[in-house]
Design a protein around this motif. Sequence first.
Motif, short mmCIF file in Angstrom:
data_model
loop_
_atom_site.label_atom_id
_atom_site.label_comp_id
_atom_site.label_asym_id
_atom_site.label_seq_id
_atom_site.Cartn_x
_atom_site.Cartn_y
_atom_site.Cartn_z
N VAL A 56 17.43 23.14 50.89
CA VAL A 56 16.29 23.90 51.40
C VAL A 56 15.05 23.66 50.55
CG1 VAL A 56 15.39 26.22 51.83
CG2 VAL A 56 17.76 25.67 52.41
N GLY A 57 15.20 23.62 49.24
CA GLY A 57 14.07 23.37 48.35
C GLY A 57 13.47 21.99 48.53
N SER A 58 14.35 20.98 48.71
CA SER A 58 13.86 19.60 48.90
C SER A 58 13.07 19.47 50.19
CB SER A 58 15.05 18.63 48.91
OG SER A 58 15.75 18.67 47.69
N VAL A 59 13.60 20.05 51.28
CA VAL A 59 12.91 20.00 52.57
C VAL A 59 11.56 20.70 52.48
CG1 VAL A 59 12.96 20.77 54.97
CG2 VAL A 59 15.00 19.78 53.93
N ALA A 60 11.54 21.86 51.82
CA ALA A 60 10.29 22.62 51.68
C ALA A 60 9.28 21.84 50.85
CB ALA A 60 10.57 23.98 51.04
N ALA A 61 9.74 21.16 49.80
CA ALA A 61 8.83 20.38 48.94
C ALA A 61 8.22 19.21 49.71
CB ALA A 61 9.58 19.88 47.71
#
Length: 264
Positions: free
Chosen positions: A16-21
Amino acid sequence: MSGSEQLFSLKNPWFVGSVAAVAGTALVAALVGFVWMPYAQNDKSIGGLWDAICRAAGAPGPAAAPADVGSGRVHSSDVIVVPQMISEDRISVGRGATLALRCTMCHGARGMSGANTPNLAGQNAESVYKQLRDFQSGHRISEIMAPHVRNLSDQDMRDLAAYYADLPRLAPPPTLVEQLRAPVIVQIGSPMRNIPPCVSCHGGSDRKTASPTLDGEPAQYLHTQLAAFANGTRHNDIHGQMRNVVRQMTPEEIKAVVDYYSRR
């Protein structure tokens, strides 16, 4: 549940963090490229957010308000310039030399003038003829030129054009290598603001028929004429071409054009 399913799961905080970044980086890049950059160029012709996005995406925006070509008593030039419309035989050049004796006070004995008047030596014959016709008809206004051209016949104007075109210019046309060193506005223009390169009409290493050669013209004269096109006091450009171009140019671009051509 397999390892791969756990990796691409919304329950996986790293996924989720990678996609958001990545999404955040793309959004910031889009805002910078499509919104901030167009406004940062200080282009007053941008008409809002959607216009800025279209400009950045490569869609040319609307031009400045078209020049008011048909209003008032005086209209744009009615002279249509075509190649080889002026006969430059020796008889015509000789007659033009005699007629040009009255022009020497302003344009010089050999067609090279001072700061306020254009150099005519080596100028395109068709361009000289067009300007004389425009002065006579009132399409181009000049309190100085009007009385000098009032009684000229059409053949007189053709002979004067042939004479000045026959005179040698002080500087030859620029080579292709020299032209590539010209300011961006001269050799490329600004397509996003509907400004064509100067050389497309006025020539560079090649010769154009319809427009005057600008190489070596006095800086003060060039600046005065560009200002006159911008404010509409000069309006003998067919269909308002020069007026629409100069009104889009910045003061810095006008200075670059004047400096380049006056130093040629």
